[in-house]
Design a protein around this motif. Structure first.
Motif, mmCIF file in Angstrom:
data_model
loop_
_atom_site.group_PDB
_atom_site.id
_atom_site.type_symbol
_atom_site.label_atom_id
_atom_site.label_comp_id
_atom_site.label_asym_id
_atom_site.label_seq_id
_atom_site.Cartn_x
_atom_site.Cartn_y
_atom_site.Cartn_z
ATOM 1 N N ASP A 125 0.828 -1.199 0.000
ATOM 2 C CA ASP A 125 0.000 0.000 0.000
ATOM 3 C C ASP A 125 0.869 1.259 0.000
ATOM 4 O OD1 ASP A 125 -2.328 1.576 0.145
ATOM 5 O OD2 ASP A 125 -2.186 1.684 2.329
ATOM 6 N N GLY A 126 0.564 2.196 -0.913
ATOM 7 C CA GLY A 126 1.305 3.449 -0.987
ATOM 8 C C GLY A 126 2.597 3.379 -1.778
ATOM 9 N N VAL A 127 2.925 2.212 -2.316
ATOM 10 C CA VAL A 127 4.170 2.024 -3.061
ATOM 11 C C VAL A 127 3.893 2.146 -4.559
ATOM 12 C CG1 VAL A 127 6.099 0.457 -3.523
ATOM 13 C CG2 VAL A 127 5.044 0.512 -1.243
ATOM 14 N N THR A 128 4.769 2.842 -5.278
ATOM 15 C CA THR A 128 4.660 2.957 -6.729
ATOM 16 C C THR A 128 5.656 2.009 -7.382
ATOM 17 O OG1 THR A 128 3.935 5.259 -6.655
ATOM 18 C CG2 THR A 128 4.891 4.487 -8.722
ATOM 19 N N VAL A 129 5.152 1.144 -8.255
ATOM 20 C CA VAL A 129 5.971 0.130 -8.925
ATOM 21 C C VAL A 129 6.013 0.437 -10.419
ATOM 22 C CG1 VAL A 129 6.168 -2.313 -9.496
ATOM 23 C CG2 VAL A 129 5.416 -1.628 -7.214
ATOM 24 N N ALA A 130 7.179 0.292 -11.031
ATOM 25 C CA ALA A 130 7.331 0.453 -12.476
ATOM 26 C C ALA A 130 7.658 -0.893 -13.109
ATOM 27 C CB ALA A 130 8.426 1.461 -12.798
ATOM 28 N N VAL A 131 7.029 -1.172 -14.248
ATOM 29 C CA VAL A 131 7.294 -2.405 -14.996
ATOM 30 C C VAL A 131 7.697 -2.008 -16.412
ATOM 31 C CG1 VAL A 131 6.404 -4.647 -15.721
ATOM 32 C CG2 VAL A 131 5.495 -3.566 -13.644
ATOM 33 N N TRP A 216 12.427 8.004 -16.964
ATOM 34 C CA TRP A 216 11.011 8.345 -16.827
ATOM 35 C C TRP A 216 10.438 7.774 -15.538
ATOM 36 C CZ3 TRP A 216 7.032 4.515 -17.266
ATOM 37 C CH2 TRP A 216 5.731 5.018 -17.200
ATOM 38 N N ALA A 217 10.750 6.525 -15.244
ATOM 39 C CA ALA A 217 10.230 5.891 -14.028
ATOM 40 C C ALA A 217 10.731 6.614 -12.782
ATOM 41 C CB ALA A 217 10.631 4.417 -13.997
ATOM 42 N N GLN A 218 11.993 7.026 -12.792
ATOM 43 C CA GLN A 218 12.514 7.806 -11.667
ATOM 44 C C GLN A 218 11.750 9.107 -11.516
ATOM 45 O OE1 GLN A 218 16.862 7.926 -12.544
ATOM 46 N NE2 GLN A 218 17.043 7.236 -10.436
ATOM 47 N N LEU A 219 11.553 9.784 -12.621
ATOM 48 C CA LEU A 219 10.871 11.071 -12.609
ATOM 49 C C LEU A 219 9.454 10.949 -12.070
ATOM 50 C CD1 LEU A 219 10.857 14.088 -13.496
ATOM 51 C CD2 LEU A 219 9.981 13.309 -15.686
ATOM 52 N N GLU A 220 8.794 9.837 -12.394
ATOM 53 C CA GLU A 220 7.414 9.619 -11.971
ATOM 54 C C GLU A 220 7.308 9.088 -10.544
ATOM 55 O OE1 GLU A 220 4.561 10.316 -13.304
ATOM 56 O OE2 GLU A 220 5.302 11.128 -15.201
ATOM 57 N N GLY A 221 8.436 8.942 -9.869
ATOM 58 C CA GLY A 221 8.402 8.574 -8.453
ATOM 59 C C GLY A 221 8.331 7.098 -8.162
ATOM 60 N N ALA A 222 8.846 6.254 -9.056
ATOM 61 C CA ALA A 222 8.847 4.810 -8.798
ATOM 62 C C ALA A 222 9.687 4.493 -7.565
ATOM 63 C CB ALA A 222 9.384 4.054 -10.001
ATOM 64 N N ASN A 223 9.163 3.627 -6.721
ATOM 65 C CA ASN A 223 9.941 3.113 -5.591
ATOM 66 C C ASN A 223 10.630 1.803 -5.945
ATOM 67 O OD1 ASN A 223 7.001 4.038 -3.970
ATOM 68 N ND2 ASN A 223 8.884 5.207 -3.717
ATOM 69 N N ALA A 371 8.342 -4.227 -2.736
ATOM 70 C CA ALA A 371 7.260 -3.289 -2.431
ATOM 71 C C ALA A 371 6.755 -3.483 -1.002
ATOM 72 C CB ALA A 371 6.119 -3.469 -3.434
ATOM 73 N N LEU A 372 6.693 -4.718 -0.540
ATOM 74 C CA LEU A 372 6.280 -4.979 0.838
ATOM 75 C C LEU A 372 7.292 -4.409 1.831
ATOM 76 C CD1 LEU A 372 5.031 -8.700 0.557
ATOM 77 C CD2 LEU A 372 3.801 -6.574 0.064
ATOM 78 N N TRP A 373 8.565 -4.543 1.521
ATOM 79 C CA TRP A 373 9.603 -3.995 2.395
ATOM 80 C C TRP A 373 9.593 -2.466 2.393
ATOM 81 C CZ3 TRP A 373 12.150 -5.991 6.263
ATOM 82 C CH2 TRP A 373 12.349 -7.375 6.326
ATOM 83 N N VAL A 374 9.303 -1.866 1.250
ATOM 84 C CA VAL A 374 9.194 -0.400 1.213
ATOM 85 C C VAL A 374 8.108 0.056 2.169
ATOM 86 C CG1 VAL A 374 8.551 1.593 -0.204
ATOM 87 C CG2 VAL A 374 10.051 -0.175 -1.156
ATOM 88 N N GLU A 375 6.947 -0.597 2.123
ATOM 89 C CA GLU A 375 5.856 -0.231 3.024
ATOM 90 C C GLU A 375 6.259 -0.388 4.489
ATOM 91 O OE1 GLU A 375 1.266 -1.560 4.152
ATOM 92 O OE2 GLU A 375 2.403 -2.701 2.649
ATOM 93 N N LYS A 376 6.903 -1.504 4.816
ATOM 94 C CA LYS A 376 7.315 -1.739 6.201
ATOM 95 C C LYS A 376 8.316 -0.691 6.681
ATOM 96 C CE LYS A 376 9.760 -5.036 9.192
ATOM 97 N NZ LYS A 376 8.862 -4.893 10.356
ATOM 98 N N LEU A 377 9.338 -0.421 5.880
ATOM 99 C CA LEU A 377 10.390 0.505 6.314
ATOM 100 C C LEU A 377 9.880 1.940 6.392
ATOM 101 C CD1 LEU A 377 13.479 -0.946 4.406
ATOM 102 C CD2 LEU A 377 12.905 -1.170 6.822
ATOM 103 N N ARG A 378 8.879 2.280 5.614
ATOM 104 C CA ARG A 378 8.300 3.615 5.714
ATOM 105 C C ARG A 378 7.644 3.849 7.066
ATOM 106 N NH1 ARG A 378 5.408 4.595 -0.184
ATOM 107 N NH2 ARG A 378 7.150 5.725 -1.147
ATOM 108 N N GLN A 379 7.143 2.795 7.683
ATOM 109 C CA GLN A 379 6.485 2.940 8.979
ATOM 110 C C GLN A 379 7.439 3.473 10.035
ATOM 111 O OE1 GLN A 379 4.663 -0.800 9.992
ATOM 112 N NE2 GLN A 379 2.964 -0.540 8.543
#
Length: 418
Positions: A125-131, A216-223, A371-379
């Motif tokens: 949740d709250g994480v932006t992913v680029a593919v 582009w992905a960096q610019l758009e805020g991909a985590n 992405a799950l770790w990004v959410e956890k570490l943001r807490q």
């Protein structure tokens, strides 16, 4: 003898760092040449974000020029030029369709369980992913509720990311797909915003397009960013012989040089993406290790862009009848970490589910877990790309007696505690 000109990808800063700071020089060559790390400083990027251009950051342009050896030397002396590399073809790391797995037979994909996503309290949740792949099927039920931001880098309408091949749709489903027909296919089902860069078409892609898409992905805020593609060395060698009429020995030498320069370029990009924390906290990049091996006969080393120094190259695992893990016979060696990559059930273009195999299926598992770790570490206000990468490596499940040369740190694992 006529001077031969080859297509080169030029990364150029809008202005030398010294000049940006108000310094003056009567000799351009005396101005300190910028680096990718400097011009991609996330704090500067965030401040200038409204003035972004299509090629990438406001600070960096990606250009393609035909150059002779003399041209390249002259361009290299320009203090605004950050990198000059041959434009190399890029190919899809194609998946292997499989008839062994029935999508209707399982309620949870075996890969989702293997990476412990089923017991994780986090959802992305709250994480932006680029593919960065072949695009996506926007209409698939697996992506209901996800804001899909698309950019087409291979020609055509800028926002047309229609997936004619099915590969990108399958990979996206593994990362953040919602349940389909009562089957869980996605690792990080709470992701609500995804960046879809279409960088591969029927004829593959090029290194230029990959660099543009990464910026582009960096610019758009991909985590988190996931790629399942690789440099086509044989294709470039063949191009040098057919289009430019080089003899086989010369073409091989030039292709090797181009390969080496592109490896350095992706090293630079990987450092710029991970090592800057600042406002953007960097990006975690996962890349498929490649499917060129044919074990036990031979194995191939991982290729760019997965060779990027700070990127996470991902090997593919399969399961034996006794539920223990094995290295997939096609998986290349030298990866950083491993994930499920055989008989993986995910979204199929046009609807429904399909099972595929490949390191292309392994890399999205790692992206989803990241992405799950990004959410956890943001807490705990601890999120940086470097911290996520460290956690992924430190918590990976050891796979002895499998060789670390084949599986890196081991099987990626999702965070388990709030």
């Amino acid at each position: 003898m006529k001077k031969m000109k080859l297509e080169m990808v030029v990364l150029r800063s809008r202005a030398p760092r010294g000049l940006e700071a108000g310094l003056e020089s009567t000799n351009p060559e005396s101005v300190r040449r910028g680096s990718l790390d400097e011009v991609m400083d996330p704090q500067l990027i965030a401040a200038r974000r409204p003035r972004a251009v299509a090629h990438g950051f406001e600070d960096v342009d990606v250009q393609v020029d035909e150059m002779s050896a003399g041209d390249r030397r002259r361009f290299s002396a320009d203090p605004t030029v950050l990198s000059i590399t041959p434009k190399m073809p890029v190919m899809l790391i194609a998946a292997f369709p499989t008839a062994k797995a029935s999508p209707k037979a399982a309620t949870v994909g075996w890969g989702i369980e293997a990476v412990a996503a089923t017991t994780s309290p986090f959802s992305g949740d709250g994480v932006t992913v680029a593919v960065l792949d072949t695009g996506i099927d926007r209409t698939h039920p697996a992506f209901t509720g996800v804001d899909l931001v698309g950019r087409n880098f291979i020609g055509g309408a800028p926002d047309d990311v229609t997936d004619a091949e099915g590969h990108g749709t399958h990979c996206a489903g593994i990362i953040f797909g919602r349940d389909v027909d009562n089957c869980r296919i996605g690792v990080a089902r709470g992701v609500k915003r995804a960046l879809i860069g279409k960088v591969l078409g029927e004829g593959g892609g090029s290194s230029e397009q990959i660099v543009q898409a990464i910026l582009w992905a960096q610019l758009e805020g991909a985590n988190v960013l996931s790629m399942s593609l690789g440099m086509d060395f044989p294709g470039y060698q063949q191009l040098l012989m057919t289009k430019y009429h080089y003899a086989p020995a010369q073409a091989t030498s030039l292709a090797l040089a181009g390969y080496r320069l592109n490896t350095r370029l992706f090293d630079d990009l990987s450092r710029s993406m991970v090592d800057h924390d600042g406002l953007m906290a960097g990006q975690v990049v996962t890349a498929a290790a490649g499917n060129e091996s044919h074990r036990p006969d031979y194995s191939i080393i991982v290729a760019p862009p997965a060779t990027g120094e700070r990127f996470l190259s991902v090997a593919a695992l399969g399961r034996k009848k006794d539920k223990t893990f094995r290295v997939a016979p096609f998986s290349n060696e030298g990866a950083t970490i491993a994930a499920p990559g055989e008989e993986i059930v995910s979204a199929r273009t046009g609807g429904g589910l399909v099972a595929m195999s490949g390191t292309s299926m392994a890399a999205p598992h790692v992206a989803g877990v990241a992405a799950l770790w990004v959410e956890k570490l943001r807490q705990g206000d601890q999120f940086t790309a470097r911290n996520v990468i460290d956690k992924l490596k430190a918590t990976a499940l050891g796979l002895a007696p499998l060789s670390k040369q084949d599986v890196g740190q081991g099987l990626v694992q999702a965070p388990q505690m709030k």
